[in-house]
Design a protein around this motif. Structure first.
Motif, short mmCIF file in Angstrom:
data_model
loop_
_atom_site.label_atom_id
_atom_site.label_comp_id
_atom_site.label_asym_id
_atom_site.label_seq_id
_atom_site.Cartn_x
_atom_site.Cartn_y
_atom_site.Cartn_z
N VAL A 1 0.83 -1.20 0.00
CA VAL A 1 0.00 0.00 0.00
C VAL A 1 0.87 1.25 0.00
O VAL A 1 0.58 2.23 -0.70
CB VAL A 1 -0.95 0.01 1.22
CG1 VAL A 1 -1.68 1.35 1.34
CG2 VAL A 1 -1.96 -1.13 1.11
N ARG A 2 1.96 1.21 0.76
CA ARG A 2 2.85 2.38 0.81
C ARG A 2 3.42 2.69 -0.57
O ARG A 2 3.49 3.85 -0.97
CB ARG A 2 3.98 2.12 1.81
CG ARG A 2 4.93 3.32 1.99
CD ARG A 2 5.97 3.07 3.06
NE ARG A 2 5.34 3.02 4.37
CZ ARG A 2 5.18 1.92 5.09
NH1 ARG A 2 5.62 0.75 4.61
NH2 ARG A 2 4.60 1.94 6.26
N ARG A 3 3.80 1.67 -1.32
CA ARG A 3 4.34 1.91 -2.66
C ARG A 3 3.26 2.50 -3.58
O ARG A 3 3.53 3.40 -4.38
CB ARG A 3 4.89 0.60 -3.24
CG ARG A 3 6.24 0.21 -2.65
CD ARG A 3 6.87 -0.93 -3.42
NE ARG A 3 6.20 -2.20 -3.17
CZ ARG A 3 6.52 -3.03 -2.19
NH1 ARG A 3 7.51 -2.72 -1.36
NH2 ARG A 3 5.87 -4.16 -2.01
N LEU A 4 2.04 1.98 -3.45
CA LEU A 4 0.95 2.53 -4.26
C LEU A 4 0.70 4.01 -3.92
O LEU A 4 0.49 4.84 -4.82
CB LEU A 4 -0.33 1.73 -4.01
CG LEU A 4 -0.67 0.62 -5.01
CD1 LEU A 4 -1.92 -0.11 -4.56
CD2 LEU A 4 -0.85 1.18 -6.40
N VAL A 5 0.71 4.32 -2.63
CA VAL A 5 0.49 5.70 -2.21
C VAL A 5 1.59 6.60 -2.77
O VAL A 5 1.32 7.70 -3.26
CB VAL A 5 0.44 5.79 -0.66
CG1 VAL A 5 0.42 7.25 -0.21
CG2 VAL A 5 -0.80 5.08 -0.12
N GLU A 6 2.82 6.14 -2.72
CA GLU A 6 3.93 6.93 -3.23
C GLU A 6 3.80 7.16 -4.73
O GLU A 6 4.01 8.27 -5.23
CB GLU A 6 5.25 6.24 -2.90
CG GLU A 6 5.60 6.27 -1.42
CD GLU A 6 6.84 5.45 -1.09
OE1 GLU A 6 7.21 4.59 -1.95
OE2 GLU A 6 7.40 5.63 -0.01
N TYR A 7 3.44 6.10 -5.47
CA TYR A 7 3.29 6.25 -6.93
C TYR A 7 2.14 7.20 -7.27
O TYR A 7 2.17 7.90 -8.28
CB TYR A 7 3.04 4.89 -7.58
CG TYR A 7 4.29 4.06 -7.75
CD1 TYR A 7 5.42 4.59 -8.38
CD2 TYR A 7 4.35 2.75 -7.28
CE1 TYR A 7 6.56 3.83 -8.54
CE2 TYR A 7 5.49 1.99 -7.43
CZ TYR A 7 6.61 2.53 -8.06
OH TYR A 7 7.76 1.79 -8.20
N VAL B 1 -4.38 4.29 5.22
CA VAL B 1 -5.05 3.83 4.01
C VAL B 1 -5.31 2.33 4.09
O VAL B 1 -6.38 1.83 3.72
CB VAL B 1 -4.22 4.17 2.76
CG1 VAL B 1 -4.81 3.51 1.52
CG2 VAL B 1 -4.15 5.68 2.57
N HIS B 2 -4.33 1.59 4.60
CA HIS B 2 -4.48 0.13 4.73
C HIS B 2 -5.62 -0.20 5.69
O HIS B 2 -6.44 -1.09 5.42
CB HIS B 2 -3.18 -0.49 5.22
CG HIS B 2 -3.20 -1.98 5.24
ND1 HIS B 2 -3.64 -2.71 6.32
CD2 HIS B 2 -2.85 -2.91 4.29
CE1 HIS B 2 -3.56 -3.99 6.05
NE2 HIS B 2 -3.09 -4.15 4.83
N ALA B 3 -5.69 0.53 6.81
CA ALA B 3 -6.76 0.27 7.78
C ALA B 3 -8.13 0.62 7.18
O ALA B 3 -9.12 -0.06 7.43
CB ALA B 3 -6.52 1.10 9.04
N ARG B 4 -8.17 1.66 6.38
CA ARG B 4 -9.44 2.10 5.81
C ARG B 4 -9.93 1.15 4.73
O ARG B 4 -11.14 0.95 4.56
CB ARG B 4 -9.25 3.51 5.23
CG ARG B 4 -10.50 4.16 4.68
CD ARG B 4 -10.17 5.52 4.09
NE ARG B 4 -11.33 6.14 3.46
CZ ARG B 4 -11.26 7.00 2.47
NH1 ARG B 4 -10.08 7.36 1.97
NH2 ARG B 4 -12.37 7.51 1.96
N THR B 5 -9.01 0.52 4.00
CA THR B 5 -9.37 -0.30 2.85
C THR B 5 -9.17 -1.79 3.05
O THR B 5 -9.58 -2.58 2.18
CB THR B 5 -8.53 0.12 1.64
OG1 THR B 5 -7.14 -0.15 1.92
CG2 THR B 5 -8.71 1.59 1.32
N GLY C 1 1.05 10.52 -3.07
CA GLY C 1 0.60 10.81 -1.72
C GLY C 1 1.73 10.71 -0.71
O GLY C 1 2.88 10.42 -1.05
N ASP C 2 1.40 10.95 0.54
CA ASP C 2 2.36 10.89 1.63
C ASP C 2 2.46 9.45 2.12
O ASP C 2 1.47 8.88 2.59
CB ASP C 2 1.90 11.81 2.76
CG ASP C 2 2.90 11.85 3.92
OD1 ASP C 2 3.93 11.16 3.84
OD2 ASP C 2 2.62 12.56 4.90
N ALA C 3 3.66 8.88 2.03
CA ALA C 3 3.83 7.48 2.42
C ALA C 3 3.48 7.25 3.89
O ALA C 3 3.14 6.13 4.29
CB ALA C 3 5.28 7.04 2.17
#
Length: 783
Positions: free
Chosen positions: A122-128, A139-143, A131-133
């Motif tokens: 998820v962190r890599r997706l957010v970075e791509y 984001v992981h908890a929400r999804t 967004g803020d890593a």
């Protein structure tokens, strides 16, 4: 949006072995089923496989959503898989597969399951996505790490949920709405909602799980709950929620959480009104503001009846919304058909008027109401206006002996007893009443609490530790709800200020917005008192107008003597004593009617003494001293005030014994009046010509500051640093802070900070007192 999944390092862990295999040998006759709930990347995986096969020139059969195919189409795929070497990959959801599809998948003998992403993915997706890593965990908890939901979260394309929700099976959609409302684990309720027996529910659960909107624990994911609320059909959601509530009401079960979901939806009608009213009753013990919202919603939905109005009025009052409470109470008073409703309306109106400083009118309404505790509250109000015999008469009629009524009655009898003799047993009785009320709870709004009245008695008798303790318990236990929370906090501020803990007292300050008349009076005079004790002349001037206006909004009563005393001193300092003369006269009229009880009168006399000293009215000061001497036999506290008053007048005449001053100040300090003790010793120090006595008195003033004074090794000028001595000499010579700073190559602000520290070390009450001390000390040190 799926392009984000093509970024390096984003390939789904479950798909990587298959992709590696196809990349290495695309000609192999692969037979495989890809299984996952919706949103887990099946379609994206088929796209990647398609590109690999096309690049290698291999014809492949890639079938998405195979679970939606009919038996004939499944049969055609089976034939092709059996008669050719064409690679065949089927993608389907975890459930809702037909018998033919299951048989085909079994014949393949191989399947790939796609799970959720981990936090690192998820962190890599957010970075791509730019967004803020650091938000990856959120984001992981929400999804739940579901790839499709992660993509929507990071790209903001939540509106895509609308179409998906509309296409859901009706039972699944209704189940998701129920789950969002908190009913996802109530099997009986779900069975009734979906018109199934309990054995038919697993099919619905499986189909809901296949949507990818549930987490591993089968609980609706946060982003999915948002989608159901915001993007589903409002009409369908409202229909389901109302049906759930109706089912709960039918069975007599709690409806609070379900009804919370109905708030703001415009739900109306008899069932909605009944649900909101039932939810309000459930919410009352823990959240009166929420209860008031529910009662209001019940009324808007068409609910009527005395019980609803009474409940709403009580909830509004306990929540501190006294305008609404008074409007409802007054409306019930006008009822001609319901005696109980009129009595409840009188009780609510009486409570509001007590908080607005209208004790006389409040007492009338409480007497008329006759509800549990009303007689006791009427007696408290009557006594506060000086009507002792009327208060005693009201208490002669017994009330229903509930815990609540007993606590109210015990409070009233204690307060009534406080004006007889020295009132020695008052505080103990009030502490007992406060403890009883904690056990009973408060089924009705309170005009005042036993804790608040106990604190007032503690402040009037030098029992500051007990006052602080009982108030802290009331705050922790939320006695009286939001209605009394501000009063308890303000009285804690008064206790702290009286004890000289100005920092803690300042934390209790409140702006006038939202304060009723009684609380506004205590808040404004607390601010005034802090300004006076800090020698903040601009602050004193600013605070005076607010405090004076607050005092004019209500008649003086027995329970407002502390603020009135503080106002009297401030008025004397500001040359405004004449403006307050009427208020003080009315206060003494109340005290005269009660026989000038020592417990209540001594503290007002103490404040008036200081007001007289401020304007050098020696005649009035002598009268107040005489009154305090009359009260002295009633206990340690009035005796200490009398001794300190004697010492103050001796200091002003310049003929005093330093030992007597120290003893009087020490007694004040031991009773918790630290600021008063320090002030007395400090003023004596600057008025003595005996340098040894001055140093001793200055040291005493320093030791008496604060709640827990510590022994100080250095005394007088020896307590000052070399730089502080330099600053002090220049200021005593008449230089401004800016001029002194120029000579010492520091800023004027730094000089000001040095002077503040010097004042603290020497125990001076204000700048004038400090300069007087320094003028006495510095010549001696230089000679």
């Amino acid at each position: 949006m799926n392009a984000l999944l093509d970024k390096p390092g984003i390939i789904h862990p479950g798909a990587r072995p298959l992709l590696d295999e196809v990349t290495a040998a695309p000609e192999l006759p692969v037979r495989i089923t890809v299984v996952a709930p919706g949103g887990h990347g099946k379609t994206h995986l088929l796209g990647l496989l398609g590109r690999h096969y096309a690049g290698a020139g291999v014809e492949a059969l890639l079938v998405d959503d195979a679970d939606q195919l009919g038996d004939d189409e499944i049969a055609k795929i089976r034939t092709r898989a059996e008669e050719t070497t064409t690679p065949v990959v089927l993608a389907c959801r975890t459930t809702a597969r037909t018998k033919a599809l299951r048989a085909l998948a079994d014949s393949f003998g191989r399947s790939v399951s796609l799970g959720a992403f981990g936090v690192d993915d998820v962190r890599r997706l957010v970075e791509y996505a730019g967004g803020d890593a650091a938000t990856a965990e959120a984001v992981h908890a929400r999804t739940g790490g579901v790839p499709g939901l992660v993509l929507r979260a990071v790209t903001g394309r939540l509106a895509d949920f609308r179409g998906e929700l509309e296409q859901l099976d009706d039972d699944v959609h209704r189940y998701l709405i129920a789950a969002e409302a908190g009913a996802g684990r109530n099997l009986d309720l779900l069975a009734a909602l979906l018109n199934r027996d309990r054995e038919g529910l697993p099919e619905v659960f499986d189909n809901a799980r296949a949507t990818g909107l549930l987490g591993e624990d089968d609980v609706l994911l946060p982003i999915a709950a948002e989608a159901v609320r915001a993007w589903g059909s409002p009409g369908r959601r409202l229909t389901v929620l109302q049906r759930l509530v109706e089912l709960q009401l039918r069975d007599g079960l709690p409806v609070l959480e379900l009804a919370r979901s109905l708030l703001g939806t415009g739900s109306s009608g008899a069932s909605a009104a009944a649900a909101f009213e039932a939810a309000a009753r459930e919410a009352m013990p823990d959240d009166t503001k929420l209860a008031a919202r529910f009662y209001e919603a019940a009324s808007e939905a068409g609910g009527r009846g005395a019980a609803l109005t009474v409940g709403w009025a009580h909830a509004a009052a306990l929540a501190g919304d006294l305008d609404t409470a008074l409007r409802l109470g007054d409306g019930m008073l006008g009822s001609t058909s319901d005696t109980d409703a009129r009595a409840a309306g009188a009780e609510v109106a009486a409570t509001v008027l007590a908080h607005r400083g209208e004790l006389a009118h409040s007492a009338e309404l409480y007497q008329w109401s006759g509800r549990a505790g009303s007689k006791a509250f009427a007696a408290i109000a009557l006594l506060g206006t000086g009507k002792l015999e009327a208060a005693r008469g009201v208490l002669e009629t017994p009330e229903v002996p509930t815990l609540f009524a007993n606590a109210a009655s015990r409070t009233a009898r204690a307060i009534t007893g406080s004006v007889s003799g020295c009132g020695a047993e008052t505080l103990s009785a009030l502490l007992g009443a406060a403890s009883m009320l904690e056990s009973a709870g408060a089924p009705a709004p309170l005009p005042d609490s036993p804790a608040a009245l106990a604190a007032l008695v503690g402040l009037h008798s030098g029992e500051l530790a007990l006052a602080e303790s009982v108030l802290s318990r009331a705050v922790t236990g939320r006695i009286g709800g939001d209605l009394l929370a501000k009063r308890h906090r303000l009285l804690l501020g008064w206790v702290a200020m009286t004890a000289g803990d100005l920092k803690t007292a300042a934390e209790a300050l409140m702006p006038p917005d939202g304060l009723e008349a009684r609380d506004e009076l205590f808040a404004a005079t607390l601010q005034l008192g802090l300004a006076r004790r800090s020698s903040d002349l601009p602050g004193l001037q600013r605070s005076w107008d607010r405090a004076y206006q607050a005092s004019m909004r209500q008649q003086p009563d027995l329970y407002s003597l502390l603020p009135l005393g503080e106002l009297a001193i401030a008025a004397a300092r500001g040359g405004a004593s004449a403006k307050l003369a009427g208020q003080l006269e009315r206060a003494h009229t109340v005290l005269d009617a009660l026989g000038n009880p020592p417990l209540w009168t001594a503290t007002l006399r103490w404040h008036e003494l200081h007001a007289a000293i401020t304007v050098e009215d020696h005649s009035s000061a002598g009268d107040h001293l005489a009154a305090l001497n009359d009260f002295a036999p009633c206990g340690r506290y009035p005796a200490a005030l009398a001794a300190a008053a004697t010492s103050w007048l001796a200091v002003l005449t310049g003929t005093f014994d330093p030992e007597a001053i120290t003893a009087a100040a020490s007694e004040l300090h031991e009773l918790g009046l630290c600021w008063d003790a320090s002030r007395l010793a400090g003023q004596a120090a600057i008025r003595t010509s005996d340098r040894k006595a001055m140093v001793q008195l200055l040291e005493a003033a320093r030791q008496f500051q604060g709640r827990a004074p510590e022994p100080v090794a250095a005394t007088g000028l020896s307590a000052l640093s070399e730089r502080e001595l330099e600053v002090a000499r220049l200021v005593v010579d008449g230089l401004t802070y800016k001029q002194a700073g120029g000579k010492l190559f520091i800023s004027g602000k730094t000089v000001e900070h040095h002077m503040a520290r010097i004042r603290g070390k020497l125990g001076a009450g204000d700048r004038r007192e400090l300069l007087a001390m320094l003028r006495e000390l510095l010549p001696a040190s230089e000679g």
